[in-house]
Design a protein around this motif. Structure first.
Motif, PDB file in Angstrom:
ATOM      1  N   LYS A  82      -3.105 -29.416  35.263  1.00 48.71           N
ATOM      2  CA  LYS A  82      -3.632 -28.616  34.160  1.00 48.71           C
ATOM      3  C   LYS A  82      -3.774 -27.145  34.566  1.00 48.71           C
ATOM      4  O   LYS A  82      -3.413 -26.235  33.810  1.00 48.71           O
ATOM      5  N   TYR A  86      -1.485 -24.268  33.025  1.00 47.96           N
ATOM      6  CA  TYR A  86      -2.263 -23.312  32.241  1.00 47.96           C
ATOM      7  C   TYR A  86      -2.002 -21.885  32.723  1.00 47.96           C
ATOM      8  O   TYR A  86      -1.767 -20.975  31.908  1.00 47.96           O
ATOM      9  N   ASN A 143      -4.199 -20.848  25.211  1.00 50.49           N
ATOM     10  CA  ASN A 143      -3.615 -21.927  26.013  1.00 50.49           C
ATOM     11  C   ASN A 143      -4.627 -22.962  26.468  1.00 50.49           C
ATOM     12  O   ASN A 143      -4.287 -23.842  27.264  1.00 50.49           O
ATOM     13  N   LEU A 147      -4.732 -27.698  28.150  1.00 50.33           N
ATOM     14  CA  LEU A 147      -5.586 -28.505  29.011  1.00 50.33           C
ATOM     15  C   LEU A 147      -5.868 -29.877  28.403  1.00 50.33           C
ATOM     16  O   LEU A 147      -6.173 -30.838  29.122  1.00 50.33           O
TER      17      LEU A 147
END
Length: 308
Positions: A82, A86, A143, A147
């Motif tokens: 993640k 990200y 963004n 996640l």
């Protein structure tokens, strides 16, 4: 012969290493001059932001993707996947929005010298830093949805619930609407690309008018000289056209990758194209902007001992 996986891993590591070195050189150059009190151009703040975004984009994806190409796909857990993805998406969005900001700023600077444009030109430098901060905040918030969708690597057999992309997988059964997610991600990109295209056409038009006017007013020996405004605009046009080319190719491959059965070559090609502009852009700036080499000479003079 070299195995394909080893070759791909070498390509990703080489691309990341060369690109990071070029971007860090420019970042160091601008930072050194800023902290030593050297006068910088307003556009240099945007270029610093661009090099930072490019470095973030390269570092967040290139190394891990190189390891994944070599078969080491379990180097990240859910949290690591993640974070890496990200940061990659934030860096990609910042690269796009900064290029958009750069193109717009240059279009204003070279606009005709009438009272309306003169007042705007005087105010523009004050808006650069707030615009940069706004870009960071926007892309960090935009963004967050990633996640919620990303997971660590999964077995490729469960393809109905997840799609596996190298070292990460995407949950396709999330409660978030796929169409809403696509809109949130793609709409700002489309707006930026439209703005970049418009300002690029406008600058080409202004350059053409400037060239015709110079031909009429000056002698041949002067008309062939590269004026500072023309050279700066040509540099931005080269940088923007490079970005647009690689961005569109990457977007096409990314769309194919999400709309059809997953193919490893699509993933590798998409990631390679996404990293091409961050790798090339610092060298385009160094080659086409003479002021950067003057900055470098100034840094070397300040660091070298004074001799009588």
């Amino acid at each position: 012969m070299i195995p394909v996986d080893v070759f791909l891993g070498f390509v990703f590591f080489f691309q990341t290493g060369i690109g990071v070195q070029g971007n860090l050189f420019l970042m160091y150059l601008f930072s050194f001059l800023f902290f030593t009190g050297q006068r910088l151009r307003p556009i240099d703040l945007i270029l610093t932001q661009l090099t930072l975004a490019n470095s973030l984009l390269l570092l967040s994806r290139g190394i891990v993707q190189g390891l994944a190409a070599l078969g080491l796909k379990n180097v990240l857990d859910d949290i690591g996947c993640k974070i890496v993805f990200y940061l990659h998406r934030v860096g990609r969005g910042l690269s796009l929005s900064t290029t958009c900001l750069l193109s717009g700023f240059q279009a204003i600077i070279i606009s005709p010298h009438n009272p309306r444009w003169i007042n705007l030109k005087a105010r523009v430098p004050r808006y650069i830093m707030p615009s940069v901060l706004l870009c960071w905040i926007f892309h960090m918030l935009q963004n967050i949805l990633i996640l919620m969708k990303l997971e660590g690597p999964r077995d490729t057999g469960n393809t109905t619930e997840t799609k596996v992309y190298g070292y990460c997988s995407v949950n396709v059964t999330t409660n978030i609407s796929e169409s809403l997610y696509a809109l949130v991600i793609s709409l700002p990109d489309a707006v930026c690309m439209t703005f970049i295209s418009f300002t690029t056409c406008y600058k080409v038009y202004l350059l053409y008018k400037h060239h015709k006017r110079v031909q009429q007013v000056h002698t041949d020996s002067v008309s062939h000289r590269a004026f500072p405004e023309t050279r700066a605009t040509q540099m931005i046009l080269l940088l923007v056209s490079t970005f647009v080319t690689f961005y569109l190719l990457n977007s096409i491959l990314t769309g194919c990758m999400h709309s059809m059965t997953f193919e490893p070559w699509l993933l590798h090609s998409s990631i390679f194209l996404a990293a091409c502009f961050p790798m090339i852009s610092p060298f385009v700036l160094i080659k086409s902007d003479p002021q950067i080499m003057r900055y470098y000479s100034a840094v070397q003079d300040r660091k070298s001992p004074h001799t009588k």
